[in-house]
Enzyme design. Sequence first.
Site, PDB file in Angstrom:
ATOM      1  N   LEU A   7     -58.973  17.720   0.867  1.00 26.32           N
ATOM      2  CA  LEU A   7     -57.751  16.860   0.516  1.00 26.32           C
ATOM      3  C   LEU A   7     -57.091  15.898   0.804  1.00 26.32           C
ATOM      4  CD1 LEU A   7     -54.685  18.226   1.340  1.00 26.32           C
ATOM      5  CD2 LEU A   7     -54.811  17.510   4.202  1.00 26.32           C
ATOM      6  N   GLY A  10     -50.562  12.889  -1.575  1.00 26.85           N
ATOM      7  CA  GLY A  10     -49.240  12.061  -2.853  1.00 26.85           C
ATOM      8  C   GLY A  10     -50.585  12.215  -4.558  1.00 26.85           C
ATOM      9  N   GLY A  14     -50.788   7.810 -10.025  1.00 20.71           N
ATOM     10  CA  GLY A  14     -50.836   6.933  -9.459  1.00 20.71           C
ATOM     11  C   GLY A  14     -52.225   7.256  -8.950  1.00 20.71           C
ATOM     12  N   TYR A 151     -43.290  -2.859   4.454  1.00 23.83           N
ATOM     13  CA  TYR A 151     -44.193  -2.441   3.844  1.00 23.83           C
ATOM     14  C   TYR A 151     -45.614  -2.819   3.983  1.00 23.83           C
ATOM     15  CZ  TYR A 151     -48.373  -0.820  -0.063  1.00 23.83           C
ATOM     16  OH  TYR A 151     -48.816  -0.557  -0.979  1.00 23.83           O
TER      17      TYR A 151
END
Length: 283
Positions: A7, A10, A14, A151
């Site tokens: 799995l 995203g 990229g 971030y």
Amino acid sequence: MTASVLLITGTSTGIGRSSAIAAARAGHTVVATMRDLAKRGPLDAAAAEAGVTLDVHALDVTDPASIDACFAHIRSEHGRLDVLLNNAGSGHVGTIEDESVQEVRDVMEVNFFGVVAVTKAAMPMLRETGGRVLTVSSVGGVVGQPFNEAYCAAKFAVEGFMESLTPVAGALGVRVTVIEPGAVTTEFVANVGAGSSAPAADSPYRPLFDAYLARTAAAFDPANAQTPDGVADVIVALLADEHPAARVQPSEAAKRFAGVKLADLDGSAVQTLTAGWIAQQPA
């Protein structure tokens, strides 16, 4: 590992997209997920070009119902899960005086709590197979960087979570690895300067931010940065490693950069380095 069920979160762009193609090409069954299936076109095109088949499925890592539905699909269609590759996330730049606390919470929700939620859902199936959790973090999870406060905080949290989970999961047969890329050629630099959290033109932070952008553009230049395919190759190689490391930097540049922090007990080396990123050039 022999042919496995993976799995990957995203996968619309990229590293996620490249990893889905590379893993399928290596013979693995890949459940390639993304939040918005309307964005699957480039993934489908890449799969067709590579001559591989993917199981493309919707997954919003911030939505519990979406997570439950995805794992029910995996159980029903494949009967097992051998590898979770946490890759979904979003970039963010800004500094706290110029942004809201809610914006910081939103960054944490996607980049940290999304990883936590999907990992939690995967663990029962991974214990059944003696599987693996691979998580794409960043060198930003090792070294705090200017204008990346939220971030880097999220990536630091991911690193702490996975480092703490590693011995516990390992005792039950599940191996955990964090992948820490450096600069990777993506759309990041093209989008970062125009982001809503970037300092306004009249902000006292703007000259510092412009210096940061200039340095970042150079780091992410294709002549200097690693490609998503290069990171994907490292990830697929990890699947064949019987004893994968807990932390992997997929390029020599990432190894050097992370090494600065790991040898920097008082923080002076990191601060000297990153202060140079925002130094304004003399007029």
